[in-house]
Design a protein around this motif. Structure first.
Motif, PDB file in Angstrom:
ATOM      1  N   THR A 151      98.565  38.751  54.394  1.00 10.80           N
ATOM      2  CA  THR A 151      97.385  39.334  53.739  1.00 10.80           C
ATOM      3  C   THR A 151      96.676  38.266  52.908  1.00 10.80           C
ATOM      4  O   THR A 151      97.319  37.364  52.357  1.00 10.80           O
ATOM      5  CB  THR A 151      97.778  40.533  52.853  1.00 10.80           C
ATOM      6  OG1 THR A 151      98.939  40.197  52.131  1.00 10.80           O
ATOM      7  CG2 THR A 151      98.004  41.766  53.673  1.00 10.80           C
ATOM      8  N   PRO A 152      95.336  38.360  52.797  1.00  7.47           N
ATOM      9  CA  PRO A 152      94.568  37.276  52.182  1.00  7.47           C
ATOM     10  C   PRO A 152      94.526  37.342  50.664  1.00  7.47           C
ATOM     11  O   PRO A 152      94.667  38.404  50.057  1.00  7.47           O
ATOM     12  CB  PRO A 152      93.161  37.514  52.748  1.00  7.47           C
ATOM     13  CG  PRO A 152      93.077  38.992  52.910  1.00  7.47           C
ATOM     14  CD  PRO A 152      94.465  39.432  53.323  1.00  7.47           C
ATOM     15  N   LEU A 153      94.270  36.181  50.054  1.00  8.14           N
ATOM     16  CA  LEU A 153      93.877  36.116  48.647  1.00  8.14           C
ATOM     17  C   LEU A 153      92.378  36.401  48.588  1.00  8.14           C
ATOM     18  O   LEU A 153      91.619  35.869  49.402  1.00  8.14           O
ATOM     19  CB  LEU A 153      94.164  34.714  48.106  1.00  8.14           C
ATOM     20  CG  LEU A 153      93.811  34.463  46.642  1.00  8.14           C
ATOM     21  CD1 LEU A 153      94.655  35.341  45.717  1.00  8.14           C
ATOM     22  CD2 LEU A 153      94.014  32.985  46.299  1.00  8.14           C
ATOM     23  N   LEU A 154      91.966  37.243  47.654  1.00 12.28           N
ATOM     24  CA  LEU A 154      90.546  37.583  47.519  1.00 12.28           C
ATOM     25  C   LEU A 154      89.998  37.061  46.194  1.00 12.28           C
ATOM     26  O   LEU A 154      90.733  36.957  45.206  1.00 12.28           O
ATOM     27  CB  LEU A 154      90.349  39.102  47.577  1.00 12.28           C
ATOM     28  CG  LEU A 154      90.860  39.807  48.823  1.00 12.28           C
ATOM     29  CD1 LEU A 154      90.556  41.294  48.738  1.00 12.28           C
ATOM     30  CD2 LEU A 154      90.248  39.215  50.086  1.00 12.28           C
ATOM     31  N   PHE A 155      88.705  36.769  46.167  1.00 12.72           N
ATOM     32  CA  PHE A 155      88.033  36.299  44.950  1.00 12.72           C
ATOM     33  C   PHE A 155      86.807  37.170  44.736  1.00 12.72           C
ATOM     34  O   PHE A 155      85.960  37.305  45.619  1.00 12.72           O
ATOM     35  CB  PHE A 155      87.630  34.826  45.122  1.00 12.72           C
ATOM     36  CG  PHE A 155      87.277  34.151  43.838  1.00 12.72           C
ATOM     37  CD1 PHE A 155      88.237  33.921  42.852  1.00 12.72           C
ATOM     38  CD2 PHE A 155      85.980  33.716  43.596  1.00 12.72           C
ATOM     39  CE1 PHE A 155      87.924  33.280  41.661  1.00 12.72           C
ATOM     40  CE2 PHE A 155      85.650  33.076  42.409  1.00 12.72           C
ATOM     41  CZ  PHE A 155      86.623  32.856  41.451  1.00 12.72           C
ATOM     42  N   PHE A 156      86.739  37.785  43.558  1.00 13.71           N
ATOM     43  CA  PHE A 156      85.637  38.703  43.252  1.00 13.71           C
ATOM     44  C   PHE A 156      85.429  38.736  41.742  1.00 13.71           C
ATOM     45  O   PHE A 156      86.413  38.832  40.985  1.00 13.71           O
ATOM     46  CB  PHE A 156      85.971  40.118  43.769  1.00 13.71           C
ATOM     47  CG  PHE A 156      85.018  41.178  43.286  1.00 13.71           C
ATOM     48  CD1 PHE A 156      83.697  41.206  43.710  1.00 13.71           C
ATOM     49  CD2 PHE A 156      85.441  42.137  42.380  1.00 13.71           C
ATOM     50  CE1 PHE A 156      82.816  42.172  43.241  1.00 13.71           C
ATOM     51  CE2 PHE A 156      84.578  43.114  41.910  1.00 13.71           C
ATOM     52  CZ  PHE A 156      83.253  43.124  42.346  1.00 13.71           C
ATOM     53  N   ASN A 157      84.162  38.657  41.315  1.00 15.99           N
ATOM     54  CA  ASN A 157      83.830  38.752  39.901  1.00 15.99           C
ATOM     55  C   ASN A 157      84.628  37.747  39.062  1.00 15.99           C
ATOM     56  O   ASN A 157      85.192  38.083  38.021  1.00 15.99           O
ATOM     57  CB  ASN A 157      84.062  40.191  39.407  1.00 15.99           C
ATOM     58  CG  ASN A 157      83.308  40.481  38.126  1.00 15.99           C
ATOM     59  OD1 ASN A 157      82.368  39.756  37.789  1.00 15.99           O
ATOM     60  ND2 ASN A 157      83.728  41.500  37.398  1.00 15.99           N
TER      61      ASN A 157
END
Ligand SMILES: Cc1cc2nc3c(=O)[nH]c(=O)nc-3n(C[C@H](O)[C@H](O)[C@H](O)COP(=O)(O)OP(=O)(O)OC[C@H]3O[C@@H](n4cnc5c(N)ncnc54)[C@H](O)[C@@H]3O)c2cc1C
Length: 169
Positions: A151-157
């Motif tokens: 599963t991916p690492l996500l970047f948000f805000n």
């Protein structure tokens, strides 16, 4: 609420405003890396985009004057490692000020540093570069790939997140 109509009092779109907008666009995180005259260089990026399938082209936008941007332009080749959710430290590390030399996060693939256990990876040859504003658009021809089922690492805000399934309707 939708976008207000443009008018004489519309705020100019400065870098702070554009950051506020783009912060709302959730992305994955990748490490771009290269080897230039025996020295590794690496940077965390979220500007990774697929450009074309035939031929296979991707792009990343790199800050003009950054070590990694200059090294990729000199070397003419780079790797892209898409980070999995357990790789947040790698993202912080390669957005920081420590040079990438001797970093155990890497293993060599085709003579380029690639993140071990990355969710997916690509080896690219620089197809073209174009300066736009304060960044260089680097288009890479993809010559080798691999991918895992993780599963991916996500970047948000401006923060790191993990994937959660949507609630059933
Ligand atoms: C989630 C995320 C996404 C990002 N996406 C992007 C993106 O798409 N595009 C982009 O341009 N940036 C992006 N960044 C920012 C980028 O990761 C950082 O600017 C990173 O520092 C760039 O690495 P660099 O070594 O090329 O940078 P530089 O600006 O060259 O270096 C950063 C610092 O490290 C020092 N340093 C680096 N290498 C060396 C060396 N070999 N020897 C001595 N000192 C060194 C520099 O002196 C400087 O203090 C992102 C950051 C995050 C967290």
């Amino acid at each position: 609420m939708g976008m207000p109509p443009a008018g004489p009092r519309s705020a100019p779109v400065d870098s702070a405003l554009l950051r506020e907008v783009m912060r709302r666009f959730a992305t994955g995180v990748a490490i771009v890396a290269t080897l230039d005259r025996g020295t590794p260089y690496a940077a965390s990026v979220n500007s990774l985009t697929s450009v074309s399938l035939e031929p296979p082209l991707i792009l990343v936008c790199l800050k003009i004057g950054s070590h990694t941007c200059a090294a990729i332009q000199r070397a003419g080749r780079f790797s892209v490692s898409v980070l999995a959710e357990q790789h947040e430290e790698h993202s912080r590390r390669f957005a920081g000020s420590q040079p990438a030399v001797d970093d155990p996060a890497f293993e060599p693939v085709d003579g380029l540093p690639v993140i071990r256990d990355a969710l997916a990876g690509m080896i690219c040859e620089v197809e073209s570069t174009q300066r736009k504003g304060d960044h260089v658009i680097v288009i890479g021809q993809v010559v080798r790939t691999h991918h895992e089922h993780d599963t991916p690492l996500l970047f948000f805000n401006s923060g790191y997140h993990r994937l959660a399934p949507a609630e059933p309707a």
